[in-house]
Design a protein around this motif. Structure first.
Motif, PDB file in Angstrom:
ATOM      1  N   PHE A 193       0.834  -1.207   0.000  1.00 45.33           N
ATOM      2  CA  PHE A 193       0.000   0.000   0.000  1.00 45.33           C
ATOM      3  C   PHE A 193       0.867   1.255   0.000  1.00 45.33           C
ATOM      4  O   PHE A 193       0.553   2.240  -0.687  1.00 45.33           O
ATOM      5  CB  PHE A 193      -0.940   0.012   1.206  1.00 45.33           C
ATOM      6  N   ILE A 194       1.940   1.232   0.764  1.00 43.02           N
ATOM      7  CA  ILE A 194       2.846   2.392   0.804  1.00 43.02           C
ATOM      8  C   ILE A 194       3.465   2.614  -0.578  1.00 43.02           C
ATOM      9  O   ILE A 194       3.526   3.742  -1.080  1.00 43.02           O
ATOM     10  CB  ILE A 194       3.937   2.177   1.874  1.00 43.02           C
ATOM     11  N   LYS A 195       3.895   1.531  -1.218  1.00 40.45           N
ATOM     12  CA  LYS A 195       4.474   1.640  -2.563  1.00 40.45           C
ATOM     13  C   LYS A 195       3.424   2.076  -3.582  1.00 40.45           C
ATOM     14  O   LYS A 195       3.730   2.800  -4.527  1.00 40.45           O
ATOM     15  CB  LYS A 195       5.089   0.296  -2.973  1.00 40.45           C
ATOM     16  N   LEU A 196       2.178   1.615  -3.376  1.00 41.04           N
ATOM     17  CA  LEU A 196       1.083   2.008  -4.263  1.00 41.04           C
ATOM     18  C   LEU A 196       0.901   3.517  -4.254  1.00 41.04           C
ATOM     19  O   LEU A 196       0.757   4.158  -5.300  1.00 41.04           O
ATOM     20  CB  LEU A 196      -0.205   1.307  -3.814  1.00 41.04           C
ATOM     21  N   ARG A 197       0.921   4.093  -3.067  1.00 43.74           N
ATOM     22  CA  ARG A 197       0.799   5.558  -2.947  1.00 43.74           C
ATOM     23  C   ARG A 197       1.955   6.264  -3.644  1.00 43.74           C
ATOM     24  O   ARG A 197       1.770   7.267  -4.332  1.00 43.74           O
ATOM     25  CB  ARG A 197       0.793   5.961  -1.470  1.00 43.74           C
ATOM     26  N   GLU A 198       3.165   5.742  -3.456  1.00 39.68           N
ATOM     27  CA  GLU A 198       4.350   6.363  -4.058  1.00 39.68           C
ATOM     28  C   GLU A 198       4.276   6.306  -5.581  1.00 39.68           C
ATOM     29  O   GLU A 198       4.612   7.276  -6.266  1.00 39.68           O
ATOM     30  CB  GLU A 198       5.617   5.644  -3.560  1.00 39.68           C
ATOM     31  N   ARG A 199       3.833   5.171  -6.115  1.00 36.79           N
ATOM     32  CA  ARG A 199       3.781   4.990  -7.564  1.00 36.79           C
ATOM     33  C   ARG A 199       2.729   5.848  -8.231  1.00 36.79           C
ATOM     34  O   ARG A 199       2.947   6.455  -9.272  1.00 36.79           O
ATOM     35  CB  ARG A 199       3.471   3.519  -7.888  1.00 36.79           C
ATOM     36  N   MET A 200       1.537   5.878  -7.625  1.00 34.74           N
ATOM     37  CA  MET A 200       0.384   6.476  -8.285  1.00 34.74           C
ATOM     38  C   MET A 200       0.063   7.883  -7.816  1.00 34.74           C
ATOM     39  O   MET A 200      -0.677   8.602  -8.472  1.00 34.74           O
ATOM     40  CB  MET A 200      -0.852   5.595  -8.064  1.00 34.74           C
ATOM     41  N   ASP A 201       0.600   8.264  -6.665  1.00 30.38           N
ATOM     42  CA  ASP A 201       0.267   9.564  -6.067  1.00 30.38           C
ATOM     43  C   ASP A 201      -1.252   9.736  -5.983  1.00 30.38           C
ATOM     44  O   ASP A 201      -1.801  10.817  -6.239  1.00 30.38           O
ATOM     45  CB  ASP A 201       0.887  10.704  -6.883  1.00 30.38           C
ATOM     46  N   CYS A 202      -1.936   8.632  -5.648  1.00 27.30           N
ATOM     47  CA  CYS A 202      -3.397   8.681  -5.580  1.00 27.30           C
ATOM     48  C   CYS A 202      -3.841   9.092  -4.176  1.00 27.30           C
ATOM     49  O   CYS A 202      -3.059   9.104  -3.226  1.00 27.30           O
ATOM     50  CB  CYS A 202      -3.984   7.316  -5.926  1.00 27.30           C
ATOM     51  N   SER A 203      -5.095   9.421  -4.057  1.00 32.67           N
ATOM     52  CA  SER A 203      -5.690   9.711  -2.758  1.00 32.67           C
ATOM     53  C   SER A 203      -6.195   8.400  -2.164  1.00 32.67           C
ATOM     54  O   SER A 203      -6.606   7.499  -2.897  1.00 32.67           O
ATOM     55  CB  SER A 203      -6.841  10.703  -2.912  1.00 32.67           C
TER      56      SER A 203
END
Length: 273
Positions: A193-203
């Protein structure tokens, strides 16, 4: 800039007349992660399902749910279906319940993607493979040909994260995504999940009762109790300067568990030395 604004959300069980969520209002900023915390039955999950408009028909919701300024509560179900997945993606706490048990997971993934993109079969397969490999799922073709019951809870959660990576939604809502997992799988999924945020810059809206996970992933926190938001603030403020007694109780309980764990580990370490 707020990508999501919830204004005066009320949810009532029309069968019993019981109020489940009381006049909740909060915002989600573009690119930020908002955690919703509280004990079971506090209204966390039903709030998230209200945003997705996925609550049972007997749970009546009122108020405004503004996504990029558009009120989701006013949309017809056909229009709402277009939002789910591509704009708003929900990752459930039990991976098994997210997949159709009668078909292999690859069918579910491709059907979801075909609703939102005009990709060919080969394009879909390639994008899914790449996303699965990026969340440390080996042999993606073999996995896609398995039924949900043949995969572990941790693998199913990572498949849902891979699907989110492929869909590239504006908002990801994760409803207790680590609850049904063992400790090692919990750690791996949180890292994804942390990497997901970093990759996508999603909310992201991250629902959890695990304050350790919240501290690691969230920017801001809402505390819910008995259907009401009782406190809100930055992660640092909630953990170090909580005002409400219930929030202090949640934080102190987490700290006590952490200290006890460290003592046990310390004793085991000394015994082995």
């Amino acid at each position: 800039m707020n990508i999501l604004e919830i204004k005066n959300l009320n949810i009532q069980d029309i069968r019993t007349g019981n109020q489940i969520v009381y006049n909740s209002s909060f915002d989600l900023k573009q690119g930020s992660c908002l955690a919703i915390v509280g004990e079971s039955g506090s209204g966390k999950s039903v709030t998230c399902r209200a945003i997705m408009r996925l609550n049972k028909y007997w749970l009546h919701q009122s108020g405004d749910i503004l996504f990029k300024g558009e009120n989701l509560n006013n949309l017809a179900e056909k229009e709402m279906r277009k939002k789910r997945g591509k704009s708003l993606c929900m990752i459930l706490q039990n991976g098994m319940s997210a997949f159709d048990p009668s078909c292999v997971v690859g069918v579910h993934l491709k059907e979801t993607l075909s609703q939102h993109f005009g990709w060919s079969h080969n394009e879909m397969e390639e994008k899914i493979q790449n996303a699965m490999e990026s969340v440390i799922l080996k042999n993606p073709i073999e996995i896609m040909n398995k039924y949900p019951h043949q995969l572990s809870g941790g693998m199913l959660q990572r498949i849902m994260i891979a699907l989110a990576l492929t869909l590239e939604p504006d908002i990801i809502i994760a409803d207790e995504p680590t609850t049904a997992l063992d400790t090692i799988s919990q750690f791996e999924v949180v890292e994804q999940f942390i990497k997901l945020r970093e990759r996508m810059d999603c909310s992201m809206i991250f629902v959890s009762h695990d304050l350790g996970v919240v501290k690691k992933i969230a920017d801001n926190v809402l505390v819910m109790n008995n259907g009401k938001i009782i406190e809100r603030g930055s992660v640092q403020t909630i953990f170090s300067e909580a005002q409400h007694e219930y929030t202090k109780y949640l934080v102190s309980t987490k700290q006590a568990l952490s200290n006890n764990f460290k003592k046990i580990i310390g004793r085991n370490y000394l015994a082995e030395s």
